[in-house]
Design a protein around this motif. Structure first.
Motif, PDB file in Angstrom:
ATOM      1  N   THR A  31       2.958 -10.090  20.512  1.00 47.32           N
ATOM      2  CA  THR A  31       3.610  -9.487  19.348  1.00 47.32           C
ATOM      3  C   THR A  31       4.911  -8.790  19.745  1.00 47.32           C
ATOM      4  O   THR A  31       5.677  -8.375  18.895  1.00 47.32           O
ATOM      5  CB  THR A  31       2.700  -8.424  18.686  1.00 47.32           C
ATOM      6  OG1 THR A  31       2.299  -7.515  19.709  1.00 47.32           O
ATOM      7  CG2 THR A  31       1.505  -9.038  17.998  1.00 47.32           C
ATOM      8  N   ILE A  73      -2.995  -5.615  19.663  1.00 48.97           N
ATOM      9  CA  ILE A  73      -1.852  -4.825  19.206  1.00 48.97           C
ATOM     10  C   ILE A  73      -1.917  -3.559  20.035  1.00 48.97           C
ATOM     11  O   ILE A  73      -2.903  -2.815  19.961  1.00 48.97           O
ATOM     12  CB  ILE A  73      -1.957  -4.495  17.713  1.00 48.97           C
ATOM     13  CG1 ILE A  73      -1.879  -5.778  16.899  1.00 48.97           C
ATOM     14  CG2 ILE A  73      -0.844  -3.529  17.295  1.00 48.97           C
ATOM     15  CD1 ILE A  73      -2.261  -5.593  15.473  1.00 48.97           C
ATOM     16  N   SER A 223       3.639 -13.049  17.225  1.00 47.36           N
ATOM     17  CA  SER A 223       2.491 -12.677  16.375  1.00 47.36           C
ATOM     18  C   SER A 223       1.257 -12.566  17.270  1.00 47.36           C
ATOM     19  O   SER A 223       1.350 -12.760  18.480  1.00 47.36           O
ATOM     20  CB  SER A 223       2.234 -13.748  15.308  1.00 47.36           C
ATOM     21  OG  SER A 223       1.522 -14.834  15.870  1.00 47.36           O
ATOM     22  N   VAL A 227      -4.874 -12.738  12.141  1.00 46.40           N
ATOM     23  CA  VAL A 227      -5.127 -11.294  12.281  1.00 46.40           C
ATOM     24  C   VAL A 227      -6.573 -10.960  11.928  1.00 46.40           C
ATOM     25  O   VAL A 227      -7.191 -10.080  12.518  1.00 46.40           O
ATOM     26  CB  VAL A 227      -4.165 -10.509  11.362  1.00 46.40           C
ATOM     27  CG1 VAL A 227      -4.463  -9.019  11.403  1.00 46.40           C
ATOM     28  CG2 VAL A 227      -2.732 -10.770  11.764  1.00 46.40           C
ATOM     29  N   ARG A 249       6.663  -7.100   3.457  1.00 50.85           N
ATOM     30  CA  ARG A 249       7.241  -6.624   4.717  1.00 50.85           C
ATOM     31  C   ARG A 249       7.240  -5.106   4.787  1.00 50.85           C
ATOM     32  O   ARG A 249       7.547  -4.442   3.792  1.00 50.85           O
ATOM     33  CB  ARG A 249       8.678  -7.163   4.802  1.00 50.85           C
ATOM     34  CG  ARG A 249       9.415  -6.695   6.015  1.00 50.85           C
ATOM     35  CD  ARG A 249      10.780  -7.346   6.106  1.00 50.85           C
ATOM     36  NE  ARG A 249      11.530  -6.713   7.187  1.00 50.85           N
ATOM     37  CZ  ARG A 249      12.696  -7.119   7.636  1.00 50.85           C
ATOM     38  NH1 ARG A 249      13.277  -8.170   7.096  1.00 50.85           N
ATOM     39  NH2 ARG A 249      13.303  -6.483   8.617  1.00 50.85           N
ATOM     40  N   ALA A 253       7.692  -5.933  10.297  1.00 46.45           N
ATOM     41  CA  ALA A 253       6.494  -6.795  10.281  1.00 46.45           C
ATOM     42  C   ALA A 253       6.291  -7.390   8.894  1.00 46.45           C
ATOM     43  O   ALA A 253       6.472  -6.695   7.886  1.00 46.45           O
ATOM     44  CB  ALA A 253       5.266  -5.990  10.684  1.00 46.45           C
ATOM     45  N   ILE A 263       0.525 -12.275  10.656  1.00 42.87           N
ATOM     46  CA  ILE A 263       1.550 -11.253  10.402  1.00 42.87           C
ATOM     47  C   ILE A 263       2.551 -11.400  11.543  1.00 42.87           C
ATOM     48  O   ILE A 263       2.154 -11.415  12.721  1.00 42.87           O
ATOM     49  CB  ILE A 263       0.939  -9.837  10.361  1.00 42.87           C
ATOM     50  CG1 ILE A 263      -0.020  -9.737   9.161  1.00 42.87           C
ATOM     51  CG2 ILE A 263       2.029  -8.770  10.269  1.00 42.87           C
ATOM     52  CD1 ILE A 263      -0.823  -8.449   9.099  1.00 42.87           C
ATOM     53  N   ASN A 265       6.217 -10.607  13.660  1.00 41.40           N
ATOM     54  CA  ASN A 265       7.216  -9.596  14.017  1.00 41.40           C
ATOM     55  C   ASN A 265       8.574 -10.255  13.812  1.00 41.40           C
ATOM     56  O   ASN A 265       9.043 -11.008  14.658  1.00 41.40           O
ATOM     57  CB  ASN A 265       6.995  -9.185  15.486  1.00 41.40           C
ATOM     58  CG  ASN A 265       8.048  -8.205  15.983  1.00 41.40           C
ATOM     59  OD1 ASN A 265       9.002  -7.882  15.277  1.00 41.40           O
ATOM     60  ND2 ASN A 265       7.876  -7.728  17.207  1.00 41.40           N
ATOM     61  N   ALA A 269       9.638  -5.147  15.075  1.00 44.88           N
ATOM     62  CA  ALA A 269       8.571  -4.346  14.454  1.00 44.88           C
ATOM     63  C   ALA A 269       7.963  -3.392  15.476  1.00 44.88           C
ATOM     64  O   ALA A 269       7.890  -3.703  16.665  1.00 44.88           O
ATOM     65  CB  ALA A 269       7.482  -5.269  13.916  1.00 44.88           C
ATOM     66  N   ALA A 271       4.382  -1.193  16.399  1.00 38.14           N
ATOM     67  CA  ALA A 271       2.951  -1.402  16.142  1.00 38.14           C
ATOM     68  C   ALA A 271       2.563  -0.691  14.843  1.00 38.14           C
ATOM     69  O   ALA A 271       1.679  -1.151  14.106  1.00 38.14           O
ATOM     70  CB  ALA A 271       2.134  -0.881  17.319  1.00 38.14           C
ATOM     71  N   ASP A 273       4.423  -0.409  12.128  1.00 41.44           N
ATOM     72  CA  ASP A 273       4.768  -1.330  11.028  1.00 41.44           C
ATOM     73  C   ASP A 273       3.657  -2.368  10.866  1.00 41.44           C
ATOM     74  O   ASP A 273       3.188  -2.654   9.754  1.00 41.44           O
ATOM     75  CB  ASP A 273       6.054  -2.137  11.338  1.00 41.44           C
ATOM     76  CG  ASP A 273       7.299  -1.283  11.478  1.00 41.44           C
ATOM     77  OD1 ASP A 273       7.312  -0.153  10.961  1.00 41.44           O
ATOM     78  OD2 ASP A 273       8.269  -1.769  12.110  1.00 41.44           O
ATOM     79  N   TYR A 274       3.277  -2.939  11.993  1.00 41.62           N
ATOM     80  CA  TYR A 274       2.305  -4.034  11.988  1.00 41.62           C
ATOM     81  C   TYR A 274       0.960  -3.570  11.421  1.00 41.62           C
ATOM     82  O   TYR A 274       0.352  -4.228  10.578  1.00 41.62           O
ATOM     83  CB  TYR A 274       2.138  -4.512  13.433  1.00 41.62           C
ATOM     84  CG  TYR A 274       1.777  -5.966  13.586  1.00 41.62           C
ATOM     85  CD1 TYR A 274       2.769  -6.945  13.678  1.00 41.62           C
ATOM     86  CD2 TYR A 274       0.451  -6.374  13.667  1.00 41.62           C
ATOM     87  CE1 TYR A 274       2.438  -8.285  13.844  1.00 41.62           C
ATOM     88  CE2 TYR A 274       0.118  -7.703  13.831  1.00 41.62           C
ATOM     89  CZ  TYR A 274       1.125  -8.652  13.926  1.00 41.62           C
ATOM     90  OH  TYR A 274       0.786  -9.982  14.091  1.00 41.62           O
TER      91      TYR A 274
END
Ligand code: FAD
Length: 311
Positions: A31, A73, A223, A227, A249, A253, A263, A265, A269, A271, A273-274
């Motif tokens: 990611t 992540i 990515s 997920v 968004r 992310a 999802i 990046n 991004a 983490a 945001d993700y």
């Protein structure tokens, strides 16, 4: 933890290992996100890896195992303690109809090796970007196949530094799950039981799976793959798509416009945001369909402390 002391200890006791202090982790994950590791080790061999496990246990230090970083992540505050990355252990060899691979080898390469040996059973793994260790940990699978179908045994290290062999049946393998985490086990090597096959037939299956993957997945962006786990009888991607979430968004992310289960990046991004996108997707799908989406990806490390983010 006294990071400098741990760094010095490991450097002195493992002269051929690559030991690093305050290592940025974004370069070690798919990611491309995550803070720093206090102390980071690439062992030069299995004995180094075992010694790191033993050291962490003896000094009661947190130890995190990282494979290729394709199913994690890492939070923006990084990882406290020692991060052991076994990517340097990557030998693959054949014994009879089994393939023995060190845990840091890419499962894709093991699949390609099996093809060259005309051995069938690992075709499903030809596009899974993780390591052998990560694939065992996750019981990785795709297109109807999974590690559990062909794993015979693993060689690994227990929390207290003992080298042991465990049969696949002892790993409690089920959909994207094993007991590797609960038992604090470091996988060093996996033995896959395959069967003689026809090169052209094996290759045709792998080519077909690669085509499906490349046409459906947003592989052009960083990515962590899918997920969420598949909810029983349903598809996470379809639920997300039907919730109208594609293209949503937060920061850098975004829920992929190509494959709703991913999802991506798209622009540096964090983490945070993700994870915000993940929570938004979970909440929306719950509201619309009363389905709880369970994460497949592992979240590790700690969030950025407020004072760090203000600096
Ligand atoms: P990491 O992400 O590094 O780690 C995952 C977990 O495994 C961590 O908890 C880590 O501590 C543990 N771990 C890693 N190595 C060891 C070890 N040696 N001993 C003990 N614990 C260990 N997954 C699928 O199942 N099917 C797919 O089709 C698939 N497609 C993907 C496509 C893309 C584009 C991406 C980015 C990911 C995809 N994934 C898929 C997810 C991922 O590749 C797999 O879960 C993979 O098995 C993770 O391996 P890794 O080495 O990257 O593990």
């Amino acid at each position: 933890m006294d990071n400098q002391r741990v760094f010095n200890d490991l450097r002195n006791s493992l002269p051929t290992a690559d030991v690093r202090l305050n290592e940025p982790l974004n370069v070690h994950t798919y990611t491309q996100m995550g803070g720093k590791a206090d102390v980071f080790v690439f062992p030069s061999g299995a004995e180094d890896a075992r010694a790191v496990v033993e050291y962490a246990n003896e000094h009661d230090l947190p130890l995190t195992i990282l494979g290729k970083g394709s199913n994690v992540i890492i939070q923006d505050g990084g990882i406290r303690g020692i991060v052991l990355n076994i990517s340097t252990l990557d030998k693959i060899e054949r014994t009879g109809d089994t393939v023995v691979a060190e845990a840091g080898a890419r499962i894709i390469e093991v699949s390609e090796y099996a093809l060259k040996q005309h051995l069938s059973g690992l075709e499903f793994a030809c596009g899974i970007p993780g390591s052998v260790g990560g694939a065992v940990y996750m019981n990785a699978g795709a297109y109807g196949g999974e590690v559990a179908d062909c794993l015979e045994s693993v060689l690994g290290v227990t929390k207290d530094g003992q080298l042991v062999r465990r049969k696949a049946e002892e790993l409690d393998l089920s959909y994207r799950h094993s007991n590797v985490d609960e038992t604090g086990f470091l996988v060093l090597e996996a033995t896959f039981q395959l069967k003689q096959g026809n090169y052209e037939e094996i290759k045709a299956i792998m080519d077909d799976l690669t085509f499906k993957r490349e046409s459906k997945q947003p592989l052009e962006y960083p990515s962590c793959g899918s997920v969420f786990k598949r909810p029983p009888g349903l598809f996470a991607g379809k639920l997300i798509q039907d919730s109208g979430l594609q293209g949503t968004r937060i920061g850098g992310a975004e829920v992929s416009k190509k494959h709703a289960g991913f999802i991506v990046n798209i622009d540096n991004a964090t983490a945070t945001d993700y994870l915000d996108v993940i929570h938004h997707v979970q909440n929306t799908v719950k509201e619309k369909f009363s389905v709880d989406l369970e994460r497949e990806v592992r979240v590790i490390g700690e969030p950025l402390k407020k004072k760090d983010s203000e600096q």
